[in-house]
Enzyme design. Structure first.
Site, PDB file in Angstrom:
ATOM      1  N   MET A   1      36.456  36.556  25.770  1.00  0.00           N
ATOM      2  CA  MET A   1      35.509  37.434  25.059  1.00  0.00           C
ATOM      3  C   MET A   1      34.566  36.590  24.215  1.00  0.00           C
ATOM      4  O   MET A   1      34.996  35.637  23.562  1.00  0.00           O
ATOM      5  CB  MET A   1      36.268  38.400  24.151  1.00  0.00           C
ATOM      6  CG  MET A   1      37.361  39.177  24.890  1.00  0.00           C
ATOM      7  SD  MET A   1      38.120  40.407  23.824  1.00  0.00           S
ATOM      8  CE  MET A   1      39.497  40.943  24.846  1.00  0.00           C
TER       9      MET A   1
ATOM     10  N   HIS B   1      39.406  36.872  33.321  1.00  0.00           N
ATOM     11  CA  HIS B   1      38.583  38.072  33.132  1.00  0.00           C
ATOM     12  C   HIS B   1      37.503  37.767  32.099  1.00  0.00           C
ATOM     13  O   HIS B   1      37.787  37.666  30.906  1.00  0.00           O
ATOM     14  CB  HIS B   1      39.512  39.207  32.685  1.00  0.00           C
ATOM     15  CG  HIS B   1      38.838  40.484  32.296  1.00  0.00           C
ATOM     16  ND1 HIS B   1      39.485  41.489  31.613  1.00  0.00           N
ATOM     17  CD2 HIS B   1      37.556  40.936  32.499  1.00  0.00           C
ATOM     18  CE1 HIS B   1      38.654  42.494  31.404  1.00  0.00           C
ATOM     19  NE2 HIS B   1      37.470  42.186  31.923  1.00  0.00           N
TER      20      HIS B   1
ATOM     21  N   MET C   1      34.662  38.626  29.778  1.00  0.00           N
ATOM     22  CA  MET C   1      33.937  39.676  29.048  1.00  0.00           C
ATOM     23  C   MET C   1      32.852  38.981  28.246  1.00  0.00           C
ATOM     24  O   MET C   1      32.919  38.886  27.012  1.00  0.00           O
ATOM     25  CB  MET C   1      34.922  40.455  28.151  1.00  0.00           C
ATOM     26  CG  MET C   1      35.807  41.409  28.947  1.00  0.00           C
ATOM     27  SD  MET C   1      37.318  41.881  28.061  1.00  0.00           S
ATOM     28  CE  MET C   1      38.357  40.502  28.504  1.00  0.00           C
TER      29      MET C   1
ATOM     30  N   MET D   1      38.694  48.922  34.558  1.00  0.00           N
ATOM     31  CA  MET D   1      39.178  48.966  33.171  1.00  0.00           C
ATOM     32  C   MET D   1      39.755  50.349  32.883  1.00  0.00           C
ATOM     33  O   MET D   1      39.101  51.368  33.136  1.00  0.00           O
ATOM     34  CB  MET D   1      38.050  48.680  32.182  1.00  0.00           C
ATOM     35  CG  MET D   1      37.507  47.254  32.188  1.00  0.00           C
ATOM     36  SD  MET D   1      38.736  45.955  31.986  1.00  0.00           S
ATOM     37  CE  MET D   1      39.463  46.358  30.394  1.00  0.00           C
TER      38      MET D   1
ATOM     39  N   GLY E   1      37.876  44.782  25.113  1.00  0.00           N
ATOM     40  CA  GLY E   1      37.709  44.186  23.791  1.00  0.00           C
ATOM     41  C   GLY E   1      39.010  43.967  23.037  1.00  0.00           C
ATOM     42  O   GLY E   1      39.125  42.996  22.293  1.00  0.00           O
ATOM     43  N   PHE E   2      39.970  44.847  23.247  1.00  0.00           N
ATOM     44  CA  PHE E   2      41.198  44.745  22.456  1.00  0.00           C
ATOM     45  C   PHE E   2      42.416  45.146  23.289  1.00  0.00           C
ATOM     46  O   PHE E   2      42.320  46.028  24.143  1.00  0.00           O
ATOM     47  CB  PHE E   2      41.108  45.647  21.221  1.00  0.00           C
ATOM     48  CG  PHE E   2      39.955  45.272  20.324  1.00  0.00           C
ATOM     49  CD1 PHE E   2      40.100  44.282  19.354  1.00  0.00           C
ATOM     50  CD2 PHE E   2      38.704  45.876  20.486  1.00  0.00           C
ATOM     51  CE1 PHE E   2      39.020  43.910  18.558  1.00  0.00           C
ATOM     52  CE2 PHE E   2      37.622  45.506  19.700  1.00  0.00           C
ATOM     53  CZ  PHE E   2      37.779  44.523  18.726  1.00  0.00           C
TER      54      PHE E   2
ATOM     55  N   GLY F   1      46.426  46.681  23.380  1.00  0.00           N
ATOM     56  CA  GLY F   1      47.172  47.719  22.668  1.00  0.00           C
ATOM     57  C   GLY F   1      46.524  49.089  22.611  1.00  0.00           C
ATOM     58  O   GLY F   1      46.926  49.926  21.804  1.00  0.00           O
TER      59      GLY F   1
ATOM     60  N   ASP G   1      43.419  47.388  34.264  1.00  0.00           N
ATOM     61  CA  ASP G   1      43.612  46.599  33.039  1.00  0.00           C
ATOM     62  C   ASP G   1      43.445  47.481  31.812  1.00  0.00           C
ATOM     63  O   ASP G   1      42.368  48.021  31.563  1.00  0.00           O
ATOM     64  CB  ASP G   1      42.567  45.468  33.038  1.00  0.00           C
ATOM     65  CG  ASP G   1      42.696  44.516  31.863  1.00  0.00           C
ATOM     66  OD1 ASP G   1      43.631  44.656  31.064  1.00  0.00           O
ATOM     67  OD2 ASP G   1      41.831  43.614  31.766  1.00  0.00           O
TER      68      ASP G   1
ATOM     69  N   GLY H   1      46.420  49.281  28.737  1.00  0.00           N
ATOM     70  CA  GLY H   1      47.366  50.364  28.466  1.00  0.00           C
ATOM     71  C   GLY H   1      48.422  50.578  29.526  1.00  0.00           C
ATOM     72  O   GLY H   1      49.034  51.647  29.582  1.00  0.00           O
TER      73      GLY H   1
HETATM   74  C1  DX5 Z   1      41.111  44.302  27.132  1.00  0.00           C
HETATM   75  C2  DX5 Z   1      41.717  43.254  28.042  1.00  0.00           C
HETATM   76  C3  DX5 Z   1      43.081  43.562  28.543  1.00  0.00           C
HETATM   77  C4  DX5 Z   1      44.103  43.794  27.463  1.00  0.00           C
HETATM   78  C5  DX5 Z   1      45.302  44.455  28.044  1.00  0.00           C
HETATM   79  O1  DX5 Z   1      39.759  44.006  26.946  1.00  0.00           O
HETATM   80  O2  DX5 Z   1      40.887  43.082  29.171  1.00  0.00           O
HETATM   81  O3  DX5 Z   1      43.517  42.557  29.438  1.00  0.00           O
HETATM   82  O4  DX5 Z   1      44.494  42.625  26.834  1.00  0.00           O
HETATM   83  O5  DX5 Z   1      46.210  44.656  26.997  1.00  0.00           O
HETATM   84  P1  DX5 Z   1      47.140  45.935  26.942  1.00  0.00           P
HETATM   85  O6  DX5 Z   1      48.049  45.853  28.134  1.00  0.00           O
HETATM   86  O7  DX5 Z   1      47.854  45.763  25.656  1.00  0.00           O
HETATM   87  O8  DX5 Z   1      46.270  47.142  26.977  1.00  0.00           O
HETATM   88 ZN    ZN Z   2      41.595  41.786  30.869  1.00  0.00          ZN
END
Ligand code: DX5
Ligand code: ZN
Length: 214
Positions: free
Chosen positions: A35, A64, A66, A135, A140-141, A143, A173, A175
């Protein structure tokens, strides 16, 4: 499904040990979230860290991106040891040029769709990519909660891949945990990324096994 633990939720103070842990626990590949604080409102790691941790496993590195201008960084991530590089359809780089750049580095290319991007946006590229990443959260995050309403998109992309006779993997990707994995699997997801679902589990091997068999 195959399982790609996302290092975003690992203990970064011992990232090498965390990679060895998920490798031994049955991971199929390692997912690395890059990121830039611009394409998404968060900052993570770059090629130097990937290069440093490449030695801890022989599993494929699924990188990945971003970032706003992925094409400018393909050489660096390929050199660092990426096996798959996925970048966003919504980024600024020319899509065909970026796919070709990734291939010219000997890396497998993939395209990523944010939640608001429709399935059809990736159809013109299905003959050129190794993987499509859908997605199931806003990037971005880690959890965040799994967006079940992305499953029709997974199904539409899967249908298009099959009707045109292509061999393209679908990755999801965000949750994905013991609770949501079967929803993704039933929709046709081939590779499940899981950050908190794997790294915050009490028993890593069991968590990965549940995702695999979902
Ligand atoms: C979000 C990431 C994901 C994320 C997945 O931008 O691309 O890879 O870390 O994390 P969980 O499985 O916790 O949603
Ligand atoms: Zn990812």
């Amino acid at each position: 499904m195959k399982v790609a633990p996302s290092l975003l939720s690992c203990d970064f103070s011992k990232i090498g040990e965390e990679i060895i842990k998920v490798d031994k626990a049955g991971a199929d590949m390692i997912h690395l979230d890059i990121m830039d604080g611009h394409f998404v409102p968060n900052l993570t790691i770059g090629p130097a860290i990937i290069k440093a941790v490449r030695q801890y496993t022989e599993l494929p590195f699924d990188v990945h991106l971003m970032i706003t201008d992925p094409i400018n960084y393909i050489d660096a991530f390929a050199d660092a040891g990426a096996d798959i590089i996925t970048f966003h359809l919504e980024a600024n780089s020319d899509i065909d040029e970026t796919i070709n750049k990734i291939k010219s580095c000997g890396v497998k290319p993939g395209l990523v769709l944010k939640p608001a991007t429709p399935a059809e946006a990736v159809f013109p590229y299905l003959d050129k990519v190794y993987m499509v990443l859908v997605m199931t959260v806003e990037p971005g995050f880690g959890g965040q909660s799994f967006m079940e309403n992305m499953m029709p998109k997974v199904q539409a992309i899967k249908k298009e891949i099959q009707s045109r006779g292509f061999d393209v993997l679908i990755e999801a990707d965000g949750g994905i945990s013991e609770k949501t994995a079967s929803i993704a699997s039933n929709a046709g997801v081939d590779v499940a990324v899981s950050g908190t679902g794997v790294f915050k589990a009490k028993d890593t091997a069991k968590a990965i096994e549940i995702l695999k068999n979902a």
